[in-house]
Design a protein around this motif. Sequence first.
Motif, mmCIF file in Angstrom:
data_model
loop_
_atom_site.group_PDB
_atom_site.id
_atom_site.type_symbol
_atom_site.label_atom_id
_atom_site.label_comp_id
_atom_site.label_asym_id
_atom_site.label_seq_id
_atom_site.Cartn_x
_atom_site.Cartn_y
_atom_site.Cartn_z
ATOM 1 N N GLY B 77 -28.191 -143.777 -20.411
ATOM 2 C CA GLY B 77 -26.668 -143.684 -20.103
ATOM 3 C C GLY B 77 -25.829 -144.253 -20.703
ATOM 4 N N VAL B 78 -26.249 -145.890 -21.242
ATOM 5 C CA VAL B 78 -25.458 -146.368 -22.234
ATOM 6 C C VAL B 78 -24.993 -146.178 -23.490
ATOM 7 C CG1 VAL B 78 -25.555 -149.210 -22.892
ATOM 8 C CG2 VAL B 78 -25.887 -148.826 -19.952
ATOM 9 N N GLU B 79 -26.310 -145.426 -23.909
ATOM 10 C CA GLU B 79 -26.483 -144.626 -25.436
ATOM 11 C C GLU B 79 -24.976 -143.792 -25.151
ATOM 12 O OE1 GLU B 79 -30.690 -143.790 -25.124
ATOM 13 O OE2 GLU B 79 -31.119 -145.786 -25.937
ATOM 14 N N LYS B 80 -25.129 -142.620 -24.391
ATOM 15 C CA LYS B 80 -24.298 -141.993 -24.428
ATOM 16 C C LYS B 80 -22.820 -142.215 -24.077
ATOM 17 C CE LYS B 80 -26.554 -138.429 -21.498
ATOM 18 N NZ LYS B 80 -26.884 -137.591 -20.373
ATOM 19 N N LEU B 81 -22.386 -143.585 -23.822
ATOM 20 C CA LEU B 81 -20.531 -144.210 -23.976
ATOM 21 C C LEU B 81 -21.135 -145.212 -25.031
ATOM 22 C CD1 LEU B 81 -21.303 -146.148 -20.084
ATOM 23 C CD2 LEU B 81 -19.924 -144.545 -21.016
ATOM 24 N N MET B 82 -21.855 -145.565 -25.705
ATOM 25 C CA MET B 82 -22.239 -146.243 -27.097
ATOM 26 C C MET B 82 -21.361 -145.096 -28.151
ATOM 27 S SD MET B 82 -24.097 -149.655 -26.782
ATOM 28 C CE MET B 82 -23.435 -150.940 -25.570
ATOM 29 N N GLU B 83 -22.460 -143.918 -27.724
ATOM 30 C CA GLU B 83 -22.501 -142.808 -28.878
ATOM 31 C C GLU B 83 -23.474 -143.061 -29.821
ATOM 32 O OE1 GLU B 83 -18.112 -142.545 -29.706
ATOM 33 O OE2 GLU B 83 -17.873 -141.247 -28.315
ATOM 34 N N ILE B 84 -24.812 -143.203 -29.377
ATOM 35 C CA ILE B 84 -25.245 -143.421 -30.635
ATOM 36 C C ILE B 84 -26.737 -142.972 -29.599
ATOM 37 C CG2 ILE B 84 -24.954 -146.391 -31.439
ATOM 38 C CD1 ILE B 84 -26.795 -147.357 -29.645
ATOM 39 N N GLU B 85 -27.878 -142.643 -30.794
ATOM 40 C CA GLU B 85 -28.580 -141.176 -30.356
ATOM 41 C C GLU B 85 -29.432 -142.518 -31.372
ATOM 42 O OE1 GLU B 85 -30.697 -137.539 -29.905
ATOM 43 O OE2 GLU B 85 -28.428 -138.399 -29.310
ATOM 44 N N PRO B 86 -30.806 -142.992 -30.318
ATOM 45 C CA PRO B 86 -32.303 -143.768 -31.168
ATOM 46 C C PRO B 86 -32.773 -142.558 -31.549
ATOM 47 C CG PRO B 86 -32.320 -142.694 -28.071
ATOM 48 C CD PRO B 86 -31.404 -142.566 -28.834
ATOM 49 N N PRO B 87 -33.490 -143.112 -32.577
ATOM 50 C CA PRO B 87 -34.247 -142.498 -33.462
ATOM 51 C C PRO B 87 -35.691 -142.097 -33.050
ATOM 52 C CG PRO B 87 -34.508 -144.841 -33.574
ATOM 53 C CD PRO B 87 -33.765 -145.159 -33.255
ATOM 54 N N LYS B 88 -36.072 -140.567 -33.378
ATOM 55 C CA LYS B 88 -37.386 -139.980 -32.801
ATOM 56 C C LYS B 88 -37.972 -141.505 -32.211
ATOM 57 C CE LYS B 88 -36.924 -136.218 -31.251
ATOM 58 N NZ LYS B 88 -35.759 -134.970 -31.853
ATOM 59 N N ARG B 89 -38.773 -141.197 -33.366
ATOM 60 C CA ARG B 89 -40.107 -141.840 -33.116
ATOM 61 C C ARG B 89 -39.539 -143.300 -31.628
ATOM 62 N NH1 ARG B 89 -44.602 -143.899 -35.812
ATOM 63 N NH2 ARG B 89 -45.379 -145.518 -35.150
ATOM 64 N N GLY B 90 -38.652 -143.538 -31.830
ATOM 65 C CA GLY B 90 -37.939 -144.807 -30.865
ATOM 66 C C GLY B 90 -38.137 -143.553 -29.344
ATOM 67 N N GLN B 91 -37.884 -142.519 -29.544
ATOM 68 C CA GLN B 91 -37.596 -141.729 -28.271
ATOM 69 C C GLN B 91 -38.895 -141.307 -27.377
ATOM 70 O OE1 GLN B 91 -35.017 -138.480 -27.382
ATOM 71 N NE2 GLN B 91 -33.483 -139.539 -29.057
ATOM 72 N N TYR B 92 -39.807 -140.902 -28.771
ATOM 73 C CA TYR B 92 -41.243 -140.724 -28.205
ATOM 74 C C TYR B 92 -41.416 -141.766 -27.901
ATOM 75 C CZ TYR B 92 -42.171 -136.080 -30.544
ATOM 76 O OH TYR B 92 -41.926 -134.590 -30.019
ATOM 77 N N ILE B 93 -41.813 -143.051 -28.327
ATOM 78 C CA ILE B 93 -42.430 -143.882 -27.069
ATOM 79 C C ILE B 93 -41.981 -144.716 -26.111
ATOM 80 C CG2 ILE B 93 -43.153 -146.772 -27.626
ATOM 81 C CD1 ILE B 93 -43.393 -146.183 -30.945
#
Lengths: 132, 400
Positions: B77-93
């Motif tokens: 939710g906070v990432e959506k609010l801050m309009e950032i997208e975590p990198p793919k590797r981060g998401q996979y982990i």
Amino acid sequence: MKIGAFIPELLRHLFKKPATVDYPFQKLEVPRDFRGSPYLRPELCIVCRACERDCPAEAIEITATNEAEKRFRMVIHNDRCIHCAQCVDSCPTDAMQMDTRFEISDYDRHNLKMEWEYVRAVVKPKSEPKTS
Amino acid sequence: MKFQIPIGPQHPALKEPISLRMTVEGEIIRDADLRLGYNHRGLEKLAEQKTWIQNIYLTERICGICSHSHTTCYVQGVEKLMEIEPPKRGQYIRYLVSELERVHSHLLWLGVAGHEAGFDSFFMYTWRDREIVMDILETISGNRVHYGINTIGGVRRDLDEQQVKHILDSLAILRERSEYYQHLGTNEPSFVARLAGVGYLSREDAIALCAVGPTVRASGVPMDVRKDDPYGIYGEVPFEVCTADTCDVLGRTVVRIKELFQCYNIIEYLLKNLPSGPVAVRAPRRAKPNEVVSRYEAPRGENIHYIKSNGTDKPERLKVRAPTLGNYAATIKMLKNGFIADVPLIFAAIDPCICCAERAVALVDARSGQERIISMNALKKLSRQVSAGNARKREAEWPL
Ligand code: SF4
Ligand code: SF4
């Protein structure tokens, strides 16, 4: 369906090693990234206060003891610390570190306090302190 | 003759502080009432006084077992609010840890189900095997319970080759053990008979009462946020939504065992396709005024965080709807017309986490209506329903 399907498994386990260890006499090794208690390397601290600001438990306290000499005092209240290692992540100079101790209980919470008095270091931060 | 029996807030059969008030006739529960609020900690209010970063560790402590679920839901939710997208590797982990957490939670639940059904050796074995996945989580994140792996904009720790190999090796053992548990069901009639027909919740009721997670899936409704509203990487990972149609505790057990295998597949997929690159991006300290609803499929069901920002470095409001809260209304339904002896089993079957669910004091209206006077005929009808349940029991079979 048969009655007692579990029995072979039970019998097999009679001859297996126990799954637990004999704790106080034998200790397991902690993993590489284990988060123990935070400690300071005062020679690296530039007193940016990023750790104090980001600590979710308000366990870090930095006060100036002598403004002119740039002397500061940092107290880590380990009794409040929740061992999240956010201070390590926030620190721009690696001054904040985690140790690997886990047997840190005490009868008196004040014994858990750690403090350092030091002169502010002049080192170049490896990254910008996270401020905006 | 009707009696009211209070169970809890402190009771040896219920491990968490919740109060159940049951109106019983003999052995049969006619009405149940839930009282909450014994574990209210004021977390939502506290969150308003902490910064975005500090709140990660606060939400982590909402629950011990789904600690990662709450932080992920919050961080998404906070990432959506801050309009950032975590990198793919981060998401996979991040979602790898999610699935590992699901495995550990389901294994824990299987043990609890065994324990409540009086099959304590099953409990011991599942909990021993759960240690394998706890060890994996420990090597990835450093700690066993509060992994602290999420941060705003990614994850805090990277995986290396050795860890990937360790996870894959341990996964093989886990898979073998889970197969054994699945097989055990077919061969251990007493266990199946104890679970079958207990806590019946029809498909219509499950939908009407907004049940979530394995509870609703065991009533034959394929509802899973990961499929219905894919977040993170779930759009690209192949997996199936597991359902059962027996609508009872047996079904809930089956759904969880099937989900274990799906989890192993997802974990394997994530590890084999782990992209390279950074694991996190820098996050700003403030978020523009906005609001967001973040959904996440926790092991127990759908977890919802509502976050409102006002341009400062603290949230203006954080509301948590934990899955257990969504299941309370359905639990009342399941308890009705059951036996007192089944209460712990039915209650355990929703995998309740009281401290998750006790947020702002929002009580679930559990009463079906006023006191009823049951006529002799209605009573007979009810007793026929109960014995119909018993017929289901006698013919019960392990559906896997
Ligand atoms: S480990 Fe966490 S709680 Fe402890 S001092 Fe560091 S930031 Fe604060
Ligand atoms: S973040 Fe690091 S450099 Fe800054 S005050 Fe804390 S310990 Fe010192």
